[in-house]
Design an enzyme around this catalytic site. Structure first.
Site, PDB file in Angstrom:
ATOM      1  CD  GLN A   1      -1.493   7.328  -3.287  1.00  0.00           C
ATOM      2  OE1 GLN A   1      -0.646   7.722  -2.481  1.00  0.00           O
ATOM      3  NE2 GLN A   1      -2.613   6.740  -2.914  1.00  0.00           N
TER       4      GLN A   1
ATOM      5  NE  ARG B   1      -5.352   3.869  -0.977  1.00  0.00           N
ATOM      6  CZ  ARG B   1      -4.649   3.403   0.069  1.00  0.00           C
ATOM      7  NH1 ARG B   1      -4.147   4.230   0.947  1.00  0.00           N
ATOM      8  NH2 ARG B   1      -4.431   2.119   0.227  1.00  0.00           N
TER       9      ARG B   1
ATOM     10  CB  SER C   1      -0.877  -0.038   1.252  1.00  0.00           C
ATOM     11  OG  SER C   1      -1.993   0.787   1.113  1.00  0.00           O
ATOM     12  N   PRO C   2       0.423   2.337  -0.639  1.00  0.00           N
ATOM     13  CG  PRO C   2      -0.992   3.986  -1.432  1.00  0.00           C
ATOM     14  CD  PRO C   2      -0.836   2.498  -1.341  1.00  0.00           C
TER      15      PRO C   2
ATOM     16  CE1 TYR D   1      -2.862  14.752   2.735  1.00  0.00           C
ATOM     17  CE2 TYR D   1      -3.437  12.511   2.134  1.00  0.00           C
ATOM     18  CZ  TYR D   1      -2.787  13.405   2.969  1.00  0.00           C
ATOM     19  OH  TYR D   1      -2.065  12.947   4.054  1.00  0.00           O
TER      20      TYR D   1
HETATM   21  C1  LIG Z   1       3.597   5.658   7.270  1.00  0.00           C
HETATM   22  C2  LIG Z   1       2.372   5.651   6.414  1.00  0.00           C
HETATM   23  C3  LIG Z   1       2.298   6.475   5.308  1.00  0.00           C
HETATM   24  C4  LIG Z   1       1.179   6.447   4.482  1.00  0.00           C
HETATM   25  N1  LIG Z   1       1.154   7.191   3.331  1.00  0.00           N
HETATM   26  C5  LIG Z   1       0.150   7.038   2.457  1.00  0.00           C
HETATM   27  C6  LIG Z   1       0.208   7.623   1.171  1.00  0.00           C
HETATM   28  O1  LIG Z   1       1.191   8.239   0.794  1.00  0.00           O
HETATM   29  N2  LIG Z   1      -0.839   7.476   0.348  1.00  0.00           N
HETATM   30  C7  LIG Z   1      -1.959   6.754   0.718  1.00  0.00           C
HETATM   31  O2  LIG Z   1      -2.903   6.651  -0.050  1.00  0.00           O
HETATM   32  N3  LIG Z   1      -2.018   6.170   1.920  1.00  0.00           N
HETATM   33  C8  LIG Z   1      -0.987   6.266   2.775  1.00  0.00           C
HETATM   34  N4  LIG Z   1      -1.023   5.588   3.966  1.00  0.00           N
HETATM   35  C9  LIG Z   1      -2.170   4.735   4.274  1.00  0.00           C
HETATM   36  C10 LIG Z   1      -1.888   3.276   3.903  1.00  0.00           C
HETATM   37  O3  LIG Z   1      -1.718   3.121   2.511  1.00  0.00           O
HETATM   38  C11 LIG Z   1      -3.015   2.365   4.360  1.00  0.00           C
HETATM   39  O4  LIG Z   1      -4.194   2.740   3.707  1.00  0.00           O
HETATM   40  C12 LIG Z   1      -3.223   2.400   5.864  1.00  0.00           C
HETATM   41  O5  LIG Z   1      -1.986   2.398   6.549  1.00  0.00           O
HETATM   42  C13 LIG Z   1      -4.029   1.204   6.341  1.00  0.00           C
HETATM   43  O6  LIG Z   1      -3.396   0.002   5.999  1.00  0.00           O
HETATM   44  P1  LIG Z   1      -2.606  -0.907   7.085  1.00  0.00           P
HETATM   45  O7  LIG Z   1      -3.583  -1.227   8.167  1.00  0.00           O
HETATM   46  O8  LIG Z   1      -2.182  -2.121   6.304  1.00  0.00           O
HETATM   47  O9  LIG Z   1      -1.435  -0.125   7.597  1.00  0.00           O
HETATM   48  C14 LIG Z   1       0.089   5.624   4.805  1.00  0.00           C
HETATM   49  C15 LIG Z   1       0.164   4.818   5.934  1.00  0.00           C
HETATM   50  C16 LIG Z   1       1.297   4.800   6.723  1.00  0.00           C
HETATM   51  C17 LIG Z   1       1.345   3.866   7.902  1.00  0.00           C
END
Ligand SMILES: Cc1cc2nc3c(=O)[nH]c(=O)nc-3n(C[C@H](O)[C@H](O)[C@H](O)COP(=O)(O)O)c2cc1C
Ligand SMILES: Cc1cc2nc3c(=O)[nH]c(=O)nc-3n(C[C@H](O)[C@H](O)[C@H](O)COP(=O)(O)OP(=O)(O)OC[C@H]3O[C@@H](n4cnc5c(N)ncnc54)[C@H](O)[C@@H]3O)c2cc1C
Length: 763
Positions: free
Chosen positions: A491, A620, A413-414, A572
Site C-alpha cells: 500500500q 482504497r 488489512s493494511p 491522507y
Molecule cells: C493499528 C491500525 C493501523 C492501521 N493502519 C492502516 C494503514 O496503514 N492503511 C490503511 O489503509 N488502513 C489502516 N488501518 C485501517 C484498517 O486497515 C481497517 O480498515 C480498519 O481497522 C477497520 O477494519 P477492522 O474492523 O477489521 O479493524 C489501520 C487500522 C489499525 C487498527
C-alpha cells in the site's frame, strides 16, 4: 381496575385476553370502530418462535389459532425464469380475519366487553373514564397524533409502493417471492397461503415503476386487473382481490416506519403499530403487537403503580422493537434497492434475498437447508474457478485478479506498525508480516508505505523511497513467497495534511512534540486546530509527488510485491483531493467530483505505466465522510468507483471515514459493507469490504451474497495472525495448508475443534 383497549386489532384484543387471564377482576372493554368481521387485509404470518411465546401465555387461544394455521417450511423465489426453493424456514399463516374472530371469542369468554362500531374520538376523554387506556389504534393511531408532543413520533415514509391483495390461486407449498420484469420496470410479489383457499399476495415496486403504470389514477378494480396481467403466469387464471374498502383510490401505500420517543402519558400507553412498526417483509407486526400485550399484562401484575408498569414495559419492549426494526430496515432497504441486485445469478440473488435482514447467518442457513446451501456453495466455488470438486465455504474460494491468483478471500488489512526506522522496515516487519502470511490469509497487505520522508504520517511509518527500503521490503516479500502461498500487496500513500503526527499508540493525529516537518495538501487547511496548516500544492508539487509514487511503484515491483494499493482513503493526501471537505481548489483539481478525482487518477495512470501489466492495482477509498451531504456520501462513492473502473483500477478497497474531525460514523457489525455492496453491484467493479468484520460467518455471508469479492480483516489479525487457519479448523474445513513445521499444532487444533463437521465432502 377499569381498563379500555382502544382498538380491536391483535394488540387491543390480546391485551384484553392477557390482562383478564392474570386478573379476572379487572373490568376490560375493547373499543373497535369496525364491525367484528369486517377487517381489511388478508393473512398474517408467524414464525415458530413467536408461536411458542403465545402458547406459553394462553394455551387456549394458541390452540384455537393453531387449528387454523396453514404451515410451510419452504421459501420459493421466482426470478429470471427459475424457481429456486430452499427449506427449513418454519412459518405458519392465518387469515387476519380468523385471527381476530378467535381473539374476540377468547376475550369474550374471559369476560372482556367488546364494543364494535364504536369509534373513539379522543383518547384523552377515554382516559378520564378509565383508569388505564391501552391505545392500540394501529398504524395511523389518532392517540399518537393527539399526544404527538409527548410521544414524539418519528415517521419515516419509505420509498416503495405496495398493495395488500389476496388470491385464490394456491401458494400452499412455499412462501413465494415472484420478481417480474415489465415494460415499466421490476414489480414483485410476496405470496403466502393463509387458509385452505386464500393466499396473501402483496405487490410491491419502486415509485418510478408505479408512476409509469399509472397506478395512482386507477381504482382498486383496475389496479387488481393490472397486477393480474403482470403476474398472469403465476396466477393460473385466478383473480387478485382487494378488500381495502377503508382506503380511497387504488389502495397502494408507502410503508411508514414509526418509532416514538416515549410510549406512555399519564394513564395512556401506546401498543402495537401505534407505538412502532416493522416492515411487512419480516412479517413481525402481529408478533410485536401480541408480545407487547403479554409484557404489559405481566407488569400490571408485578408493579405497584401504573407508572412503574409503564416504565418496565417500555424498557423491556423497546430493545426488542429496536432489534426487530433494525432487521426490518435491512429487509425493506433490500427491497428498495432490489434493482441493484437484479443482475445477479438466481443462486446468488436467492441467497441475498434470504439473508437480507441479516438475521439469518450463513451457518444458520445450513441448519435450515444444508442441501440448498451446499448447492449454492458449490456454485460459488465453480464460478471462482476452484480446481477441486469440493463443497467449501465461500471464504475458501480462490480469486483471480490479472495474473495474481489468491488461494482464498481473506485479506490482512493494511495496518501501520509505527516501527520503521527512517522509513526502513525492520525485523519487526519481517516477523509481523511473515506471521500473518503463515496464518492462512490469501493476501497480506502491508501498511501505508510512504513515497517520501515528508509523506510519512509519523516518524515510525514505513517508506519506499530509499534503496535500503527496497532491500528490506524485498527480504520480507521473499520470505512470504518462499515460505507461504500467500500473496503480498504494497500500500503506497502520502500523508498530506495528516502528516508529521505522533505514533498510533501515542496521541493519534496530534502533531509531534518536536521535530515537526512542513506538510502540504490540496488546500491550505489544517487537519484540526492543533495541527499545522498545510501548504497548498502547486503544479510543481503535484508533479514531484506523482513522480515519487512512480519511483516507489518501481521499487515495489523490483521488491517483488504481487499487488499495489494506492491509498486514497482516510484523509491522507489523495483522499483529501477527493473529499470536498478538504479540497477547496478553484483550478481543474477542485470543484466537481470529476475535477477532485483528476489528481488521484493522474497518479494511478502514471503508476500503472510502470507497474507490471500482469499485476493488479487496488485503490482504497473512504466511501463515506460521515458528515452528511457536505462530504462524500455512498452515492458519491459509486461515482468515484465508476471513475476508477474506467481508468482501469482492478479492485476498489472500500473503507470509510477518517477524513474529517466532524465525522459521526454509525458503527456496527460489518458497518462499511453496505458501501462495498452498493459499489460492486451498481458499477460491476470488484471490491474488498472492510470494517468490523470478525466472524467467519460475516465473511461467508458477504461473499455469498455478492457484497464484496474479498474481505479485509484488520484488528482480528492483530489479535490472531492465524485467523484464517483457526476459522477453517472451527468450521471443519481441512483444505487450508498449514506450514509443515506446525502440523502437530494443526492436528491438535482439529481434534479440539471437535470435528463437528466432517472433512470436505465431494459434490
Ligand atoms: C493499528 C491500525 C493501523 C492501521 N493502519 C492502516 C494503514 O496503514 N492503511 C490503511 O489503509 N488502513 C489502516 N488501518 C485501517 C484498517 O486497515 C481497517 O480498515 C480498519 O481497522 C477497520 O477494519 P477492522 O474492523 O477489521 O479493524 C489501520 C487500522 C489499525 C487498527
Ligand atoms: C401489507 C401488510 C402485510 C402485513 N403482513 C403481516 C404479517 O404477515 N405478519 C404480521 O405479523 N404482521 C403483518 N402486518 C402487520 C400487522 O397487520 C400489524 O402490525 C398488526 O395488525 C398490528 O396490530 P395492532 O393491533 O397494533 O393494529 P391493527 O391491527 O391495525 O388494529 C388497530 C385497530 O384499531 C382500530 N381503530 C383505530 N382507530 C380507532 C378509533 N379511533 N376508535 C376505535 N377503533 C379504532 C382499527 O379499526 C383496527 O381494528 C402486515 C401489515 C401490512 C400493511
Amino acid at each position: 381496575m377499569r381498563i379500555a383497549c382502544l382498538g380491536g386489532g391483535p394488540a387491543g384484543l390480546y391485551s384484553a385476553i392477557s390482562i383478564k387471564l392474570r386478573n379476572a377482576a379487572h373490568d376490560v372493554t375493547v373499543f373497535e370502530r369496525n364491525r367484528p368481521d369486517d377487517t381489511f387485509g388478508w393473512g398474517v404470518v408467524f414464525s415458530n418462535e413467536t408461536f411458542d411465546n403465545i402458547t406459553a401465555n394462553d394455551p387456549a387461544s394458541a390452540q384455537a389459532i393453531r387449528e387454523h394455521f396453514a404451515y410451510w417450511d419452504d421459501i420459493a423465489v421466482n426470478y429470471r425464469g427459475e424457481r429456486i426453493v430452499s427449506t427449513g424456514h418454519g412459518f405458519c399463516g392465518i387469515a387476519r380475519k380468523t385471527l381476530l374472530l378467535l381473539l374476540q371469542e377468547r376475550a369474550r369468554e374471559l369476560g372482556a366487553n367488546l364494543r364494535f362500531q364504536n369509534e373513539i374520538a379522543s383518547a384523552e376523554a377515554l382516559a378520564k373514564e378509565y383508569e388505564l387506556v391501552i391505545a392500540a389504534d394501529g398504524l395511523n393511531s389518532k392517540t399518537r397524533s393527539e399526544f404527538a408532543q409527548i410521544f414524539k413520533p418519528a415517521i419515516d415514509l419509505r420509498k416503495n409502493k405496495f398493495v395488500w391483495l389476496g388470491t385464490q390461486q394456491k401458494f400452499d407449498d412455499a412462501f413465494t417471492f415472484i420478481f417480474e420484469e415489465t415494460e415499466h420496470g421490476w414489480v414483485w410479489a410476496h405470496a403466502y397461503q393463509f387458509d385452505s383457499d386464500t393466499a396473501t399476495f402483496i405487490v410491491e415496486c419502486s415509485e418510478a415503476t408505479w408512476r409509469k403504470f399509472g397506478f395512482a389514477a386507477m381504482n382498486q378494480e383496475k389496479s387488481c386487473r393490472t397486477c393480474e396481467r403482470i403476474f398472469a403466469k403465476y396466477l393460473g387464471g385466478h383473480r387478485l382481490m382487494s378488500n381495502a374498502t377503508h382506503l380511497r383510490g387504488s389502495a397502494w401505500l408507502n410503508f411508514p416506519r414509526v418509532l416514538c420517543e416515549t410510549w406512555s402519558h399519564e394513564n395512556i400507553v401506546l401498543m402495537g403499530d401505534a407505538a412502532a412498526t416493522a416492515h411487512f417483509s419480516v412479517g413481525s407486526g402481529t408478533k410485536l403487537a401480541m408480545e407487547s400485550a403479554i409484557s404489559m399484562a405481566d407488569y400490571l401484575v408485578s408493579e405497584r403503580t401504573l407508572e412503574a408498569a409503564f416504565a418496565k414495559y417500555e424498557d423491556a419492549r423497546r430493545t426488542e422493537v429496536l432489534r426487530l426494526q433494525s432487521a426490518a430496515r435491512n429487509s425493506l432497504e433490500w427491497f428498495e434497492d432490489v434493482e441493484r441486485y437484479l443482475h445477479l445469478d438466481p443462486v446468488q440473488f436467492n441467497y441475498s434475498l434470504l439473508t437480507r435482514s441479516q438475521r439469518i447467518s450463513h451457518e444458520n442457513l445450513r441448519l435450515r437447508d444444508r442441501n440448498w446451501l451446499e448447492g449454492a456453495e458449490a456454485w460459488f466455488q465453480r464460478l471462482a474457478g476452484a480446481e477441486d470438486n469440493k463443497v467449501r465455504r465461500p471464504m475458501f474460494a480462490p480469486f483471480q485478479l490479472r495474473d495474481m491468483r489468491l488461494k482464498n478471500r481473506i485479506v490482512v488489512s493494511p495496518m501501520a506498525q509505527y516501527k520503521a526506522v527512517d522509513g526502513c522496515p525492520t525485523d519487526w516487519h519481517l516477523v509481523h508480516y511473515g506471521e500473518r502470511a503463515k496464518g492462512g490469509a490469501g493476501l497480506v497487505c502491508i501498511e501505508m508505505t510512504c513515497v517520501s520522508p515528508e509523506g510519512r504520517i509519523t516518524p515510525g511509518c514505513t517508506g519506499m523511497y530509499a534503496p535500503e527500503h527496497e532491500r528490506a521490503w524485498k527480504r520480507i516479500v521473499d520470505f512470504v513467497h518462499a515460505e507461504t502461498d500467500a500473496k503480498i500487496c504494497c500500500q503506497l500513500g502520502h500523508s498530506g495534511a495528516k502528516g508529521s503526527t505522533q505514533l498510533g499508540w501515542e496521541e493519534m493525529d496530534a502533531p509531534l512534540k518536536s521535530g515537526n516537518w512542513p506538510v502540504m495538501a490540496p488546500s491550505p487547511i489544517a487537519w484540526s486546530e492543533r495541527n499545522q496548516r498545510a501548504r497548498a500544492m502547486d503544479r510543481a508539487d503535484m508533479d514531484r509527488v506523482r513522480d515519487q509514487f512512480v519511483a516507489s511503484a518501481e521499487m515495489a515491483a523490483r521488491a517483488g510485491f504481487d499487488m499495489l494499493e494506492i491509498h486514497c482513503a482516510h484523509g491522507y493526501l489523495l483522499s483529501s483531493f477527493i473529499t470536498p471537505l478538504t479540497n477547496l481548489r478553484a483550478d481543474e483539481y477542485g470543484g466537481s467530483l470529476e475535477n477532485r478525482m483528476r489528481y488521484p487518477l493522474e497518479i494511478f495512470h502514471a503508476v500503472r505505466e510502470v507497474w507490471p501489466a500482469e499485476k493488479p492495482i487496488s485503490v482504497r477509498i473512504s466511501a463515506n465522510d460521515w458528515v452528511g451531504a457536505e462530504g462524500i456520501e455512498p452515492r458519491d462513492a459509486v461515482e468515484i468507483s465508476r471513475l476508477l473502473q474506467e481508468a482501469g483500477v482492478d479492485i476498489c478497497d472500500v473503507s470509510a471515514g477518517q477524513t474529517s474531525i466532524q465525522a459521526r460514523p454509525v458503527y456496527g457489525r460489518m458497518f462499511q459493507t453496505p458501501f462495498s455492496d452498493r459499489i460492486r453491484n451498481e458499477t460491476g467493479i470488484a471490491t474488498m469490504a472492510v470494517g468490523n468484520i470478525y466472524d467467519p460467518d460475516h465473511v461467508n455471508s458477504i461473499l455469498m451474497a455478492g457484497r464484496a469479492d474479498l474481505v479485509c480483516l484488520a484488528r482480528p489479525h492483530l489479535a490472531n495472525p492465524y485467523w484464517t487457519l483457526h476459522a477453517a479448523a472451527k468450521l471443519g474445513d481441512r483444505g487450508e495448508a498449514w506450514p509443515p513445521p506446525y502440523y502437530a499444532g494443526r492436528d491438535q487444533l482439529y481434534r479440539l475443534s471437535g470435528g463437528g463437521e466432517p472433512a470436505l465432502s465431494a459434490v
